[in-house]
Design a protein around this motif. Structure first.
Motif: not given
Length: 404
Positions: A62-68, A73-75, A134-139
């Motif tokens: 679940q955490a890896r999928m949040l990051f990915t 989305a950013l890319i 979390l740090v990637t989603w927060n961006r």
């Protein structure tokens, strides 16, 4: 995703092949793997793409999928589908939360506890990916709550998952005496991924504290896991910090050599520390000498494991080491290594031919003849695939991923 993805780099259509793969992954695979009835994503799909409905869910997936999802989305500049999926995935972590910043290993599909002690522990390896996510989603969607949880994660790792004597990470929060003979071996892997999370946090925020944290972790990890004599990374050391006896102590994984090299060069690009580039080259020299198949149907593929002296320990081929090699080859291409781009293109073509050809999804492991050893699609590998393909896009080897 079967025959239409098969080709070789000599066909000259690898960039188009990558584009077709992304279109299918970002539409068909994401739809199949998402658990719409409950939350998050299924951990495993079978060879036909059917999810294992009764299986537990892990915080790692679940955490890896949040990051990915957040990374993609950013890319892609905020592609709506990816942002919405990432938002939904951010909520999936709540089912695993033990306390502020600390997450258990696994729950049942509906989010209720499994009742097994081993599923209630918080592993340092998993916490690294929670932080990364979390740090990637927060961006994408900055919030005070997420920022508070990010710092809680860092605090929990320091207070409950770190050996105060050495600074090394503990395997999990159930370790009472990290130096006891019965304690689990110390593993390099959690350190590497927490290092990755700190580098990502710096890139997402620009806050110097994260680069300081990354440097601290890298120093601790390499003090204990770098084999200076061979220029390779140990996988494990004994609880008393000595070398493990036998094959386990000699084990070197080419995928991790590549992953460490990629991270070291990434830190060097942030900090300007040229010595990190030098170390990255040393690690890749070991991998290039010993870590890739030299002949046969799997020529050019990264082996699962070799010894510190270069003997093959496992002549089989998991998918994830290939993606780590693609990442570092793409990175080296971007830095001007003229041989690295073709290697990335050759290896990504090999991946599509060997790991995707027998199934509409990916398979996990093949043997030296390219025959399937492990047919399931592991959701946690989407993280590896996404980073490999986005690194190739950053380096200009193929286009930025887009959905349909």
């Amino acid at each position: 995703m079967s025959g239409q993805l098969q080709s070789s780099a000599s066909d000259g259509d690898v960039p188009e092949q990558v584009g077709r793969a992304w279109a299918l992954l970002l539409s068909h695979w994401l739809t199949q793997a998402a658990d719409i009835e409950h939350f998050g994503f299924f951990d495993t799909l079978d060879a036909a793409g059917r999810p294992q409905l009764q299986a537990d869910k892990t915080i790692l997936v679940q955490a890896r999928m949040l990051f990915t999802l957040s990374h993609l989305a950013l890319i892609t500049g905020g592609e709506t589908q990816l942002v919405e999926l990432a938002k939904r995935q951010a909520g999936a972590l709540a089912a695993f939360r033990k306390a502020a910043g600390l997450y258990c290993r696994a729950v049942r599909r509906d989010g209720t506890p499994t009742g097994r002690r081993e599923d209630g522990i918080a592993r340092s390896y998993d916490q690294s990916f929670v932080l990364l996510g979390l740090v990637t989603w927060n961006r994408i969607a900055p919030s005070v709550d997420t920022e508070t949880e990010i710092e809680a994660c860092w605090s929990a790792i320091g207070s409950q998952l770190t050996d105060a004597t050495t600074g090394l990470l503990l395997e999990h929060d159930g370790v009472i005496d990290p130096a006891a003979p019965h304690a689990p071996p110390r593993a390099q892997n959690p350190h590497m991924h927490l290092y990755e999370a700190c580098l990502q946090a710096f890139e997402m925020t620009g806050a110097a504290v994260w680069l300081d944290r990354a440097s601290m972790l890298r120093n601790v990890a390499l003090r204990y896991f770098l084999d200076e004599e061979t220029g390779s990374i140990r996988e494990w050391i004994a609880p008393d910090l000595a070398d493990l006896p036998g094959a386990a102590g000699l084990r070197r994984e080419p995928g991790h050599q590549c992953e460490w090299a990629w991270l070291l060069r990434r830190e060097a690009s942030f900090s300007g520390n040229a010595s990190l580039d030098d170390l990255a080259v040393r690690l890749m020299n070991f991998a290039d000498r010993h870590g890739f198949a030299q002949s046969g149907r799997m020529r050019g593929a990264a082996l699962d494991a070799v010894s510190a002296t270069g003997q093959i320990q496992e002549e089989a081929f998991l998918l994830w080491p290939q993606t780590e090699a693609i990442k570092v080859f793409a990175q080296r291409h971007a830095y001007g290594d003229i041989a690295a781009g073709p290697r990335a293109l050759d290896l990504v073509a090999l991946v599509f031919d060997r790991w995707f050809s027998a199934t509409p999804f990916w398979i996990n492991r093949v043997d030296s003849a390219g025959l399937v050893l492990w047919p399931e699609t592991l959701t946690r590998l989407f993280y590896h695939l996404a980073l490999a393909l986005t690194e190739g896009a950053r380096a200009g080897l193929w286009a930025v991923p887009r959905g349909n």
